[in-house]
Design a protein around this motif. Structure first.
Motif, PDB file in Angstrom:
ATOM      1  N   LYS A 178       0.819  -1.214   0.000  1.00 41.99           N
ATOM      2  CA  LYS A 178       0.000   0.000   0.000  1.00 41.99           C
ATOM      3  C   LYS A 178       0.853   1.264   0.000  1.00 41.99           C
ATOM      4  O   LYS A 178       0.574   2.220  -0.746  1.00 41.99           O
ATOM      5  CB  LYS A 178      -0.920  -0.004   1.217  1.00 41.99           C
ATOM      6  N   SER A 207     -13.729  14.433  -3.184  1.00 43.91           N
ATOM      7  CA  SER A 207     -14.286  13.234  -2.564  1.00 43.91           C
ATOM      8  C   SER A 207     -13.252  12.568  -1.668  1.00 43.91           C
ATOM      9  O   SER A 207     -12.106  12.355  -2.083  1.00 43.91           O
ATOM     10  CB  SER A 207     -14.751  12.244  -3.642  1.00 43.91           C
ATOM     11  N   ARG A 208     -13.640  12.220  -0.453  1.00 37.76           N
ATOM     12  CA  ARG A 208     -12.706  11.609   0.490  1.00 37.76           C
ATOM     13  C   ARG A 208     -12.174  10.282  -0.033  1.00 37.76           C
ATOM     14  O   ARG A 208     -10.989   9.982   0.081  1.00 37.76           O
ATOM     15  CB  ARG A 208     -13.390  11.407   1.840  1.00 37.76           C
ATOM     16  N   LYS A 209     -13.054   9.495  -0.628  1.00 37.61           N
ATOM     17  CA  LYS A 209     -12.658   8.182  -1.134  1.00 37.61           C
ATOM     18  C   LYS A 209     -11.687   8.333  -2.308  1.00 37.61           C
ATOM     19  O   LYS A 209     -10.663   7.652  -2.380  1.00 37.61           O
ATOM     20  CB  LYS A 209     -13.891   7.387  -1.574  1.00 37.61           C
ATOM     21  N   THR A 210     -12.028   9.240  -3.227  1.00 38.82           N
ATOM     22  CA  THR A 210     -11.147   9.466  -4.382  1.00 38.82           C
ATOM     23  C   THR A 210      -9.830  10.080  -3.943  1.00 38.82           C
ATOM     24  O   THR A 210      -8.766   9.748  -4.475  1.00 38.82           O
ATOM     25  CB  THR A 210     -11.837  10.391  -5.398  1.00 38.82           C
ATOM     26  N   LYS A 211      -9.901  10.986  -2.980  1.00 41.58           N
ATOM     27  CA  LYS A 211      -8.695  11.632  -2.461  1.00 41.58           C
ATOM     28  C   LYS A 211      -7.745  10.597  -1.879  1.00 41.58           C
ATOM     29  O   LYS A 211      -6.534  10.638  -2.105  1.00 41.58           O
ATOM     30  CB  LYS A 211      -9.072  12.655  -1.387  1.00 41.58           C
ATOM     31  N   SER A 212      -8.293   9.650  -1.125  1.00 43.99           N
ATOM     32  CA  SER A 212      -7.485   8.584  -0.548  1.00 43.99           C
ATOM     33  C   SER A 212      -6.824   7.744  -1.625  1.00 43.99           C
ATOM     34  O   SER A 212      -5.651   7.359  -1.511  1.00 43.99           O
ATOM     35  CB  SER A 212      -8.355   7.704   0.358  1.00 43.99           C
ATOM     36  N   ALA A 213      -7.555   7.483  -2.724  1.00 45.61           N
ATOM     37  CA  ALA A 213      -7.017   6.691  -3.826  1.00 45.61           C
ATOM     38  C   ALA A 213      -5.890   7.449  -4.525  1.00 45.61           C
ATOM     39  O   ALA A 213      -4.848   6.865  -4.846  1.00 45.61           O
ATOM     40  CB  ALA A 213      -8.124   6.357  -4.821  1.00 45.61           C
TER      41      ALA A 213
END
Length: 343
Positions: A93, A329-335
């Motif tokens: 990761k 977007s939090r999810k996209t930002k994390s990706a």
């Protein structure tokens, strides 16, 4: 799995106890290290350029060979044992995914222009055969080495320090044999050339050496003057220099002392340190373009040459920050952060 002996557990897990002040210090040191690393990739000037430009080029070349030692030292300093599966999951990761993604982007940038895309060149590029990504291959090998040291100490009860010292001696011995042409390895993908720095970092953490190092700017200034004199004589310190190992140790110590002189932690510097992995992964195209453009002009004073690393750093940092900020977007930002290695 069998538990570590108590003394080994204390040595291995002490790495987890890092204060906020020490953490900030390490980020500042990494900010300096990434600037040094960038120096290695944008210092080339043309033969017909001015003497000041050539002198600065040599100076940047010397600095460029001293960034990796700092990173390797602190890789060992921050190493902590994890069970094998957890270690693999963590590194996939935090390191492997951004390595593959960013390495592929830079590969495509280079080889689409050359028109020589192939599985062979792609594989060699990612592994680091004649490319800047060799550092990541070595980093993975050193993490495996650290895990093996802990495993051996676990199973045998041998104090970790003894194993580390033995491996440092083996590493330095192999470097000596290489220098006198008794053995021959790939110039960069040779773990013996680098493992002693990683192991010194591990020992330094066990002995809390960084706490004992005083804050003093003089060693850094003196070292820079020495490198400048060498540069004026047309000489640089490189990984293959006879005295490089000593210079690497002095560089690590002097940068630590320099950063300990900074009483206030500047958020900008800390953020560069935190994003140093992303900057490392993505700076090469910027370094190449910057050097190419500036080599079209005659640098009479050397100022344009000495500013190259700063320009490359700022442009790369800006685009990393921009990519991070544009995603809401939090999810996209994390990706996105995961792909770019933003920490």
């Amino acid at each position: 799995m069998k538990e570590f002996p108590q003394n080994s557990m204390l040595q291995v897990n002490r790495i987890l106890k890092i204060s906020e002040k020490e953490s900030d210090l390490i980020w500042e040191i990494k900010a300096v290290a990434i600037i040094f690393t960038i120096c290695a990739h944008c210092n080339t000037v043309l033969e017909n350029n001015s003497l000041p430009a050539k002198t600065v080029s040599c100076l940047l070349g010397s600095f460029g060979s001293l960034g990796v030692p700092i990173f390797l030292f602190f890789s060992g300093y921050l190493f902590s044992y994890k069970p094998l599966i957890k270690c693999i999951q963590t590194k996939i990761k935090s390191m492997i995914i951004p390595w593959l993604f960013c390495g592929t982007l830079v590969y495509l940038y280079v080889y689409l222009r050359k028109g020589s895309l192939s599985i062979s060149t792609y594989s060699k590029w990612l592994i680091g055969i004649d490319t800047y990504l060799w550092y990541l291959s070595i980093s993975i090998l050193l993490i495996v080495l650290g895990e093996c040291i802990c495993f051996i100490s676990n199973r045998t009860g041998i104090n970790i320090r003894y194993i580390e010292v033995i491996l440092i001696l083996i590493s330095l011995g192999m470097i000596f044999l290489e220098k006198i042409d008794v053995v021959n390895f790939h110039p960069y993908l040779n773990i013996f050339r680098w493992q002693w720095l990683f192991l010194l970092g591990m020992i330094s953490r066990e002995t809390c050496l960084v706490y004992w190092i005083p804050s003093n700017i003089i060693p850094f200034i003196f070292g820079t003057i020495v490198l400048l004199v060498l540069a004026f004589l047309g000489r640089t310190i490189s990984y293959w220099s006879l005295c490089w190992e000593g210079a690497a140790v002095l560089a690590v110590m002097s940068v630590i002392m320099l950063c300990k002189c900074i009483e206030r932690s500047y958020s900008f510097v800390l953020d560069i340190g935190k994003k140093s992995f992303s900057i490392y992964l993505l700076h090469m195209p910027v370094a190449g373009i910057t050097a190419n453009i500036l080599n079209r002009f005659y640098d009479l004073t050397g100022l344009a040459t000495i500013l190259r690393p700063v320009v490359v750093l700022m442009i790369t940092y800006f685009f990393i920050r921009l990519a991070d900020r544009l995603v809401k977007s939090r999810k996209t930002k994390s990706a996105v952060q995961g792909l770019l290695g933003i920490r």
